[in-house]
Design a protein around this motif. Sequence first.
Motif, PDB file in Angstrom:
ATOM      1  N   ALA A 144      -1.790  99.449  56.313  1.00 17.36           N
ATOM      2  CA  ALA A 144      -1.805 100.824  55.650  1.00 17.36           C
ATOM      3  C   ALA A 144      -0.595 100.318  54.247  1.00 17.36           C
ATOM      4  N   LEU A 145       0.453  99.666  54.690  1.00 22.34           N
ATOM      5  CA  LEU A 145       1.327  99.109  53.598  1.00 22.34           C
ATOM      6  C   LEU A 145       0.844  98.328  52.668  1.00 22.34           C
ATOM      7  N   CYS A 146      -0.225  97.536  53.126  1.00 24.06           N
ATOM      8  CA  CYS A 146      -0.863  96.554  51.999  1.00 24.06           C
ATOM      9  C   CYS A 146      -1.545  97.425  51.176  1.00 24.06           C
ATOM     10  N   SER A 156       7.319  93.448  53.269  1.00 20.97           N
ATOM     11  CA  SER A 156       8.759  93.840  53.458  1.00 20.97           C
ATOM     12  C   SER A 156       9.391  94.650  52.395  1.00 20.97           C
ATOM     13  N   TYR A 157       8.816  94.437  51.276  1.00 22.17           N
ATOM     14  CA  TYR A 157       9.402  95.320  49.836  1.00 22.17           C
ATOM     15  C   TYR A 157       8.836  96.816  50.322  1.00 22.17           C
ATOM     16  N   LEU A 158       7.703  96.772  50.633  1.00 25.37           N
ATOM     17  CA  LEU A 158       6.892  98.052  50.523  1.00 25.37           C
ATOM     18  C   LEU A 158       6.949  98.794  51.950  1.00 25.37           C
ATOM     19  N   SER A 159       7.547  98.422  53.017  1.00 24.29           N
ATOM     20  CA  SER A 159       7.488  98.940  54.224  1.00 24.29           C
ATOM     21  C   SER A 159       8.065 100.526  54.158  1.00 24.29           C
ATOM     22  N   PRO A 160       9.022 100.775  53.267  1.00 21.77           N
ATOM     23  CA  PRO A 160       9.282 102.093  53.005  1.00 21.77           C
ATOM     24  C   PRO A 160       8.439 103.126  52.500  1.00 21.77           C
ATOM     25  N   CYS A 161       7.199 102.651  51.973  1.00 24.67           N
ATOM     26  CA  CYS A 161       6.347 103.460  51.381  1.00 24.67           C
ATOM     27  C   CYS A 161       5.106 103.745  52.412  1.00 24.67           C
ATOM     28  N   LEU A 162       5.287 103.343  53.759  1.00 25.97           N
ATOM     29  CA  LEU A 162       4.176 103.511  54.693  1.00 25.97           C
ATOM     30  C   LEU A 162       3.961 104.926  55.068  1.00 25.97           C
ATOM     31  N   SER A 163       4.902 105.764  55.501  1.00 25.25           N
ATOM     32  CA  SER A 163       4.892 107.011  55.885  1.00 25.25           C
ATOM     33  C   SER A 163       4.325 107.991  54.635  1.00 25.25           C
ATOM     34  N   TYR A 164       4.883 107.733  53.445  1.00 27.23           N
ATOM     35  CA  TYR A 164       4.246 108.357  52.204  1.00 27.23           C
ATOM     36  C   TYR A 164       2.820 108.077  51.930  1.00 27.23           C
ATOM     37  N   VAL A 165       2.191 107.165  52.001  1.00 21.33           N
ATOM     38  CA  VAL A 165       0.835 106.735  51.483  1.00 21.33           C
ATOM     39  C   VAL A 165      -0.084 107.045  52.748  1.00 21.33           C
ATOM     40  N   THR A 166       0.387 107.421  53.917  1.00 22.27           N
ATOM     41  CA  THR A 166      -0.291 107.598  55.102  1.00 22.27           C
ATOM     42  C   THR A 166      -0.281 109.187  55.455  1.00 22.27           C
ATOM     43  N   ASP A 167       0.368 109.824  54.280  1.00 24.00           N
ATOM     44  CA  ASP A 167       0.694 111.509  54.535  1.00 24.00           C
ATOM     45  C   ASP A 167       1.689 111.886  55.888  1.00 24.00           C
ATOM     46  N   GLN A 168       2.622 111.179  56.193  1.00 24.96           N
ATOM     47  CA  GLN A 168       3.275 111.279  57.195  1.00 24.96           C
ATOM     48  C   GLN A 168       4.635 111.608  56.954  1.00 24.96           C
ATOM     49  N   GLY A 169       4.934 111.197  55.496  1.00 28.31           N
ATOM     50  CA  GLY A 169       6.480 111.569  55.192  1.00 28.31           C
ATOM     51  C   GLY A 169       6.673 111.814  53.788  1.00 28.31           C
ATOM     52  N   LEU A 211       8.317 110.501  49.901  1.00 32.80           N
ATOM     53  CA  LEU A 211       8.511 109.292  49.264  1.00 32.80           C
ATOM     54  C   LEU A 211       9.609 108.369  49.638  1.00 32.80           C
ATOM     55  N   GLY A 212      10.667 109.304  49.703  1.00 32.27           N
ATOM     56  CA  GLY A 212      11.840 108.593  50.380  1.00 32.27           C
ATOM     57  C   GLY A 212      12.305 107.471  49.335  1.00 32.27           C
ATOM     58  N   ASP A 213      12.607 106.206  50.350  1.00 35.82           N
ATOM     59  CA  ASP A 213      13.176 105.108  49.595  1.00 35.82           C
ATOM     60  C   ASP A 213      12.071 103.801  49.034  1.00 35.82           C
ATOM     61  N   CYS A 214      10.773 104.534  49.043  1.00 38.78           N
ATOM     62  CA  CYS A 214       9.695 103.797  48.771  1.00 38.78           C
ATOM     63  C   CYS A 214       9.932 103.060  47.200  1.00 38.78           C
ATOM     64  N   CYS A 215      10.509 104.087  46.114  1.00 35.62           N
ATOM     65  CA  CYS A 215      10.387 103.402  45.067  1.00 35.62           C
ATOM     66  C   CYS A 215      11.464 102.243  44.904  1.00 35.62           C
ATOM     67  N   GLY A 216      12.439 102.176  45.512  1.00 33.29           N
ATOM     68  CA  GLY A 216      13.394 100.893  45.692  1.00 33.29           C
ATOM     69  C   GLY A 216      12.534  99.567  46.057  1.00 33.29           C
ATOM     70  N   GLY A 217      11.521  99.825  46.930  1.00 36.93           N
ATOM     71  CA  GLY A 217      10.998  98.866  47.136  1.00 36.93           C
ATOM     72  C   GLY A 217       9.583  98.519  46.173  1.00 36.93           C
ATOM     73  N   VAL A 218       9.198  99.364  45.512  1.00 35.73           N
ATOM     74  CA  VAL A 218       8.380  99.200  44.371  1.00 35.73           C
ATOM     75  C   VAL A 218       8.934  98.290  43.265  1.00 35.73           C
ATOM     76  N   LYS A 219      10.130  98.884  43.026  1.00 36.22           N
ATOM     77  CA  LYS A 219      10.868  98.021  41.793  1.00 36.22           C
ATOM     78  C   LYS A 219      11.289  96.887  42.253  1.00 36.22           C
ATOM     79  N   GLY A 220      11.686  96.650  43.505  1.00 38.18           N
ATOM     80  CA  GLY A 220      12.234  95.327  44.158  1.00 38.18           C
ATOM     81  C   GLY A 220      11.077  94.383  44.079  1.00 38.18           C
ATOM     82  N   LEU A 221       9.677  94.883  44.179  1.00 36.09           N
ATOM     83  CA  LEU A 221       8.684  93.940  44.490  1.00 36.09           C
ATOM     84  C   LEU A 221       8.471  93.600  42.992  1.00 36.09           C
ATOM     85  N   TYR A 222       8.443  94.590  42.239  1.00 41.15           N
ATOM     86  CA  TYR A 222       8.131  94.357  40.635  1.00 41.15           C
ATOM     87  C   TYR A 222       8.967  93.078  40.023  1.00 41.15           C
ATOM     88  N   GLY A 223      10.230  93.287  40.601  1.00 45.61           N
ATOM     89  CA  GLY A 223      11.160  92.161  40.011  1.00 45.61           C
ATOM     90  C   GLY A 223      11.255  90.792  40.745  1.00 45.61           C
TER      91      GLY A 223
END
Length: 119
Positions: free
Chosen positions: A7-9, A37-50, A52-64
């Motif tokens: 799901a995270l992938c 590991s960067y996007l693990s905070p996004c899992l609950s958001y993209v599975t409709d279980q939570g 956005l939370g800290d997801c953007c930090g992971g997205v921006k970290g992966l981008y960098g």
Amino acid sequence: MASMIKALCVALIAAVLVMAVVPRPAEAALGCGTVISYLSPCLSYVTDQGPLGDCCGGVKGLYGAAKTTPDRQSACNCLKSLASSYKRVNLSKAAGLPKQCGVNIPYKISPSTDCSKVK
């Protein structure tokens, strides 16, 4: 656990395509484990279980972290292979992650993205 990684992938497809910086020749150093590991905070958001939370930090970290074309393509391929087998992910939310996180990319985010065209 494996289904959570899948799901995270899917969510990572969005982040991988965010990597639209100027490419330089190099071997891919960004492995699938790093992407996850960067996007693990996004899992609950993209599975409709939570939220956005800290997801953007992971997205921006992966981008960098994905500084080269091989890195971006490697991450994209990792996400595509896992995303195709997991159905719980809300693909609209996954595709909207870059915009939600304030990152602009010139690609349509989809499991059918041609990763060889990711620069």
